[in-house]
Enzyme design. Structure first.
Site, mmCIF file in Angstrom:
data_model
loop_
_atom_site.group_PDB
_atom_site.id
_atom_site.type_symbol
_atom_site.label_atom_id
_atom_site.label_comp_id
_atom_site.label_asym_id
_atom_site.label_seq_id
_atom_site.Cartn_x
_atom_site.Cartn_y
_atom_site.Cartn_z
ATOM 1 N N TYR A 1 -1.404 -0.226 10.189
ATOM 2 C CA TYR A 1 -1.765 -0.932 9.421
ATOM 3 C C TYR A 1 -0.408 -0.225 7.744
ATOM 4 C CZ TYR A 1 -3.779 -1.115 4.273
ATOM 5 O OH TYR A 1 -3.930 -1.535 2.961
ATOM 6 N N SER B 1 0.755 -1.472 -0.276
ATOM 7 C CA SER B 1 0.396 -0.115 -0.212
ATOM 8 C C SER B 1 0.789 0.950 -0.259
ATOM 9 C CB SER B 1 -0.849 0.508 1.111
ATOM 10 O OG SER B 1 -1.292 1.484 1.642
HETATM 11 P P1 NAP Z 1 -11.748 -6.103 0.810
HETATM 12 O O1 NAP Z 1 -12.336 -4.676 -0.758
HETATM 13 O O2 NAP Z 1 -12.107 -5.612 1.848
HETATM 14 O O3 NAP Z 1 -11.260 -7.197 0.059
HETATM 15 C C1 NAP Z 1 -9.927 -8.222 1.060
HETATM 16 C C2 NAP Z 1 -10.480 -9.627 0.567
HETATM 17 O O4 NAP Z 1 -10.047 -10.159 1.163
HETATM 18 C C3 NAP Z 1 -11.283 -9.871 0.750
HETATM 19 O O5 NAP Z 1 -11.849 -11.049 -0.391
HETATM 20 C C4 NAP Z 1 -11.643 -10.941 2.018
HETATM 21 O O6 NAP Z 1 -12.331 -12.006 2.130
HETATM 22 C C5 NAP Z 1 -10.608 -10.982 2.272
HETATM 23 N N1 NAP Z 1 -10.264 -11.391 3.387
HETATM 24 C C6 NAP Z 1 -9.524 -10.153 4.367
HETATM 25 N N2 NAP Z 1 -8.951 -11.534 5.265
HETATM 26 C C7 NAP Z 1 -8.845 -12.288 4.852
HETATM 27 C C8 NAP Z 1 -7.821 -13.733 5.458
HETATM 28 N N3 NAP Z 1 -7.645 -13.019 6.847
HETATM 29 N N4 NAP Z 1 -8.321 -14.360 5.288
HETATM 30 C C9 NAP Z 1 -8.412 -14.452 3.831
HETATM 31 N N5 NAP Z 1 -9.122 -13.434 3.501
HETATM 32 C C10 NAP Z 1 -9.059 -12.556 3.684
HETATM 33 O O7 NAP Z 1 -10.099 -5.034 0.470
HETATM 34 P P2 NAP Z 1 -9.013 -4.961 -1.249
HETATM 35 O O8 NAP Z 1 -9.805 -3.063 -1.429
HETATM 36 O O9 NAP Z 1 -9.264 -5.186 -2.024
HETATM 37 O O10 NAP Z 1 -8.219 -4.720 -0.658
HETATM 38 C C11 NAP Z 1 -6.916 -5.684 -1.194
HETATM 39 C C12 NAP Z 1 -5.806 -5.549 -0.489
HETATM 40 O O11 NAP Z 1 -5.062 -4.317 -1.488
HETATM 41 C C13 NAP Z 1 -5.597 -5.557 0.798
HETATM 42 O O12 NAP Z 1 -4.013 -5.892 1.115
HETATM 43 C C14 NAP Z 1 -5.562 -3.926 0.932
HETATM 44 O O13 NAP Z 1 -4.439 -3.482 2.346
HETATM 45 C C15 NAP Z 1 -4.808 -3.451 -0.083
HETATM 46 N N6 NAP Z 1 -4.307 -1.608 -0.696
HETATM 47 C C16 NAP Z 1 -5.887 -1.581 -0.977
HETATM 48 C C17 NAP Z 1 -6.255 -0.218 -1.024
HETATM 49 C C18 NAP Z 1 -7.485 0.507 -1.163
HETATM 50 O O14 NAP Z 1 -7.605 1.279 -1.802
HETATM 51 N N7 NAP Z 1 -8.461 -0.576 -1.807
HETATM 52 C C19 NAP Z 1 -5.245 0.998 -0.975
HETATM 53 C C20 NAP Z 1 -3.924 0.118 -0.394
HETATM 54 C C21 NAP Z 1 -3.667 -1.288 -0.418
HETATM 55 P P3 NAP Z 1 -14.060 -12.034 2.761
HETATM 56 O O15 NAP Z 1 -15.293 -10.958 1.988
HETATM 57 O O16 NAP Z 1 -14.654 -13.338 1.788
HETATM 58 O O17 NAP Z 1 -13.966 -11.840 4.617
#
Ligand code: NAP
Length: 249
Positions: A158, A144
């Site tokens: 985080y 991130s």
């Molecule tokens: P999201 O929409 O909240 O989706 C998170 C996903 O991770 C879901 O499929 C969830 O599954 C799964 N998950 C969470 N905890 C888990 C665990 N302990 N074991 C297995 N699966 C788990 O998040 P996102 O925005 O797509 O983020 C994905 C990645 O990008 C993360 O690493 C996040 O830190 C990073 N990121 C996101 C952003 C942003 O602005 N969105 C920015 C920087 C980095 P369930 O729904 O089944 O629980």
């Protein structure tokens, strides 16, 4: 055995992980879609991947637990190969200052965002490394921009966890570079997914848009495109790289 490479995506049921699954299927990968809680969402992603011609299975597992890691890699071993891992599963917590953090919050933050990712990479290396009889492979860790910016007043825990992933990416890339494995990371900026709602700020992506040089949040598809590049043969000499996908932020 199919000749399509097998890609494991942790947290593939929603957001960035789901976008990676869909694009990977369209580009010729078979998929193993991990999710933790939302089975219906994971199965819907797998069904879309199948429409693109992929063999796609779902595997329920919490990457923060050893039971979860065992379940994921038992599913990998049933498929008989592992060519690529997108280490995506990640969580935020509610916005808070450091004085408000308790031990349980930090344990979860680091268990999912750091230890779970390192455990998945460990098991992937055991199967991919030529040192262990594997055919090589590619790992992409989802970091991130928080790792660089620090997320003060929001979730410095985080940010610190993501910084650990950056350092892990560089170190692991060098450790396994001569064993057929490339390891890179992507640093998304503010991406419009559900993760912000889980931090108590459902409008965060839109609210922060004016702080982004490009004046808008990114999409999960835009992050997925960068991940697919790092997975691809077009990135054959790229390892230890950390790619900002952040609209200039
Ligand atoms: P999201 O929409 O909240 O989706 C998170 C996903 O991770 C879901 O499929 C969830 O599954 C799964 N998950 C969470 N905890 C888990 C665990 N302990 N074991 C297995 N699966 C788990 O998040 P996102 O925005 O797509 O983020 C994905 C990645 O990008 C993360 O690493 C996040 O830190 C990073 N990121 C996101 C952003 C942003 O602005 N969105 C920015 C920087 C980095 P369930 O729904 O089944 O629980």
């Amino acid at each position: 055995m199919t000749s399509r490479p097998l890609l494991l995506v942790t947290g593939g049921s929603r957001g960035i992980g789901a976008a990676v699954c869909r694009k990977a299927a369209a580009q010729g990968y078979d998929l193993l879609v991990n999710y933790r809680s939302d089975k219906a969402a994971a199965e819907a992603v797998a069904a879309e991947c199948q429409k693109s011609g992929a063999a796609a299975d779902v595997v329920q597992a919490d990457t923060a637990t050893e039971e979860g890691i065992a379940a994921i890699f038992a599913a990998v071993d049933r498929r008989g190969r592992l060519d690529a891992l997108v280490n995506n599963a990640g969580v935020v917590d509610v916005t808070a200052r450091v004085e408000e953090f308790d031990r349980a919050r930090l344990d979860r933050m680091f268990a999912v965002n750091v230890i779970g990712k390192i455990r998945c990479a460990t098991e992937a290396v055991k199967r991919m490394s030529t040192k262990h009889g594997g055919q090589g492979g590619v790992i992409v860790n989802i970091s991130s921009m928080a790792a660089v910016l620090g997320s003060s007043g929001q979730y410095v825990d985080y940010a610190a966890a993501k910084a650990a992933i950056d350092t892990f990416t560089v170190g692991l890339s060098r450790e396994v570079a001569s064993e057929g494995i490339r390891v890179n990371a992507v640093r998304p900026g503010i991406i419009d997914t559900d993760i912000h709602a889980s931090g108590g700020l459902p409008n965060r992506a839109r609210d922060l848009a004016p702080m982004v040089p490009m004046q808008r949040p990114g999409t999960a598809d835009e992050v997925a495109d960068s991940v697919l590049y790092l997975l691809s043969p077009q990135a054959s000499y790229v390892t230890g790289a950390i790619l900002n996908v952040s609209g200039g932020r």
